[in-house]
Design a protein around this motif. Structure first.
Motif: not given
Length: 93
Positions: A18-22, A27-28, A73-75
């Motif tokens: 969830i944090a990665m998605g946020a 950012a986008l 890293e993926d993000a």
């Protein structure tokens, strides 16, 4: 650019999907519009996963559209790639 979004169910989370998605979505904005992953107009589909199983059901989505994000890293790599796309919209990666 329309980007579809899907999250795994979080049954064995090793990372905070969830944090990665946020982080990625924030950012986008406002360069991208986020839609459900099933939206046929999505140019890319981000699948945020919490473990290496990467098991969300994404049947029916073309492989070249899919991007699994399961680590910081993926993000970061995806955001770097998108920065290049938005900076040079006429060029493909």
């Amino acid at each position: 650019m329309k980007i579809g979004v899907k999250y795994c169910g979080g049954c064995h989370p090793l990372v905070d999907r969830i944090a990665m998605g946020a982080k990625v979505l924030k950012a986008l904005l406002p360069l991208a519009t986020f839609v459900p992953y099933e939206d046929g107009e999505a140019e890319k589909v981000l699948v945020f996963v919490g473990c290496a199983s990467a098991c969300p059901d994404v049947r029916g989505i073309k492989g070249e559209k899919l991007r699994y994000i399961g680590s910081d890293e993926d993000a970061d790599l995806f955001l770097y790639e998108m920065e290049r796309v938005f900076r040079n919209p006429g060029q493909s990666n």
